[in-house]
Scaffold this active site. Structure first.
Site, PDB file in Angstrom:
ATOM      1  N   TYR A 115     -62.829 -31.705  92.165  1.00 56.89           N
ATOM      2  CA  TYR A 115     -63.911 -32.474  92.772  1.00 56.89           C
ATOM      3  C   TYR A 115     -65.057 -31.521  93.094  1.00 56.89           C
ATOM      4  O   TYR A 115     -64.842 -30.454  93.661  1.00 56.89           O
ATOM      5  CB  TYR A 115     -63.428 -33.165  94.051  1.00 56.89           C
ATOM      6  CG  TYR A 115     -64.532 -33.847  94.821  1.00 56.89           C
ATOM      7  CD1 TYR A 115     -64.941 -35.137  94.484  1.00 56.89           C
ATOM      8  CD2 TYR A 115     -65.172 -33.200  95.877  1.00 56.89           C
ATOM      9  CE1 TYR A 115     -65.966 -35.756  95.178  1.00 56.89           C
ATOM     10  CE2 TYR A 115     -66.195 -33.814  96.577  1.00 56.89           C
ATOM     11  CZ  TYR A 115     -66.588 -35.093  96.229  1.00 56.89           C
ATOM     12  OH  TYR A 115     -67.612 -35.703  96.922  1.00 56.89           O
ATOM     13  N   HIS A 116     -66.290 -31.915  92.747  1.00 61.43           N
ATOM     14  CA  HIS A 116     -67.456 -31.036  92.892  1.00 61.43           C
ATOM     15  C   HIS A 116     -68.157 -31.287  94.228  1.00 61.43           C
ATOM     16  O   HIS A 116     -68.713 -32.362  94.460  1.00 61.43           O
ATOM     17  CB  HIS A 116     -68.430 -31.294  91.745  1.00 61.43           C
ATOM     18  CG  HIS A 116     -69.348 -30.141  91.457  1.00 61.43           C
ATOM     19  ND1 HIS A 116     -70.138 -29.552  92.428  1.00 61.43           N
ATOM     20  CD2 HIS A 116     -69.606 -29.460  90.304  1.00 61.43           C
ATOM     21  CE1 HIS A 116     -70.840 -28.571  91.884  1.00 61.43           C
ATOM     22  NE2 HIS A 116     -70.528 -28.488  90.606  1.00 61.43           N
ATOM     23  N   GLY A 117     -68.129 -30.300  95.120  1.00 60.91           N
ATOM     24  CA  GLY A 117     -68.869 -30.408  96.370  1.00 60.91           C
ATOM     25  C   GLY A 117     -70.345 -30.165  96.152  1.00 60.91           C
ATOM     26  O   GLY A 117     -70.791 -29.867  95.040  1.00 60.91           O
ATOM     27  N   GLU A 188     -72.270 -35.479  90.702  1.00 59.95           N
ATOM     28  CA  GLU A 188     -71.343 -35.653  91.822  1.00 59.95           C
ATOM     29  C   GLU A 188     -71.725 -34.746  92.985  1.00 59.95           C
ATOM     30  O   GLU A 188     -71.620 -35.145  94.150  1.00 59.95           O
ATOM     31  CB  GLU A 188     -69.927 -35.351  91.353  1.00 59.95           C
ATOM     32  CG  GLU A 188     -68.845 -35.676  92.354  1.00 59.95           C
ATOM     33  CD  GLU A 188     -67.460 -35.547  91.728  1.00 59.95           C
ATOM     34  OE1 GLU A 188     -66.891 -36.585  91.348  1.00 59.95           O
ATOM     35  OE2 GLU A 188     -66.969 -34.397  91.600  1.00 59.95           O
TER      36      GLU A 188
END
Length: 318
Positions: A115-117, A188
């Site tokens: 998951y890309h912060g 994202e």
């Protein structure tokens, strides 16, 4: 009469300068300090990136001496120093740790999907920790805009960051390497929020890579990554239009809050050649969503994530 008025005026001016201006300055600095901190702290990551470039250039220029010192090429020696810098920063500022390292298959190529912060600092820390533990470097796919930034070329060369076509990614895995991809990418990062919803749209490139290279996929999720750095929420439609036109991340980022960051490594998803890329994408998305739902408070809270950092530290000491 006039001397008295002049003396009173002088006393009043001295009083204003000595007291009121000082108090106003203190009040103004107190008022603006949260704003300065939240928007300046992201620059720490930029500084670290350029510090990385500086270290790499130092090793490149002095590779002859360093090769004799380390008994290897300058890139590998530099990677160890850079990894140590990032690992130390993660431990000091975020109490960073990894849970589930036993889920990573040994001695085989792996495709990590994460998951890309807003800023993927968790990936920097994860790569550093893996490299320091077993000297294996995880190749990374990054957005093309980064390769236009000054100083990035040496980072991409030494740390093995690539723009990432299906062919190049598949080749890297077929050569026995590890590779990390975020299907959501910059989109994202820019438009995700504290609800941690995956924003992959119909991107199935990573699934095509895994099927072509015949490798397993290991999902990664870092708890509180959206509480460490966030993008501003106002003007979303405007920023979406700008991004659609330029493909450049213009949305302002704020944060750098020293919350607790923990990366959870999910169970490996074995290669199934009977699956289509779309079916594999759904399977991986479900696995990553399960990690998020299992470990992340929804919606995320910066204040609670900060308290968790203190609570976790106290629990570890006891």
């Amino acid at each position: 009469m006039f001397p008295i008025i002049f003396d009173l005026r002088k006393i009043l001016e001295d009083t204003i300068v000595e007291y009121i201006d000082v108090d106003f300055t203190l009040w103004l600095s107190w008022l603006l300090m949260p704003l300065l901190i939240t928007f300046l702290l992201p620059l720490v990551i930029v500084v670290l990136l350029y510090l990385t470039a500086l270290i790499l250039y130092v090793y490149k220029l002095h590779r002859a001496t360093l090769r004799n010192a380390y008994g290897t090429d300058w890139r590998n020696a530099a990677r160890n120093v850079v990894a140590a810098v990032w690992d130390a920063h993660g431990w000091i500022w975020y109490g960073y740790e990894v849970v589930g390292l036993e889920n990573i298959p040994q001695n085989e190529p792996i495709l990590f999907v994460y998951y890309h912060g807003a800023i993927p600092i968790d990936l920097y820390y994860f790569i550093s920790k893996i490299f320091l533990s077993n000297s294996k470097l995880i190749h990374t796919v990054a957005d093309r805009f980064l390769f236009k930034c000054p100083g990035w070329s040496i980072i991409s060369d030494v740390i093995k960051v690539i723009p990432g076509t299906i062919q190049t990614c598949s080749t890297i895995l077929k050569e026995g390497n590890m590779l990390a991809i975020s299907p959501g990418g910059v989109y994202e990062a820019q438009f995700g929020d504290s609800y941690y919803q995956l924003m992959w749209k119909k991107r199935v490139g990573f699934a095509k890579v895994a099927l072509d290279a015949k490798v397993c996929i290991v999902p990664l999720f870092t708890k509180n990554i959206r509480e460490a750095f966030r993008t501003i929420s106002w003007g979303r439609r405007m920023w979406l239009r700008i991004y659609a036109a330029t493909r450049f991340p213009f949305v302002p980022i704020y944060g750098g809050f020293p919350v607790k960051l923990t990366t959870y490594v999910g169970k490996p998803i074995p290669c199934d050649e009977n699956l289509t890329p779309e079916e594999l994408q759904i399977k991986v998305a479900d696995a990553l969503n399960n990690l998020i739902n299992q470990h992340q408070r929804i919606p995320g809270s910066i204040s609670l994530a900060l308290l968790e950092r203190v609570y976790t530290a106290e629990k570890r000491e006891s």
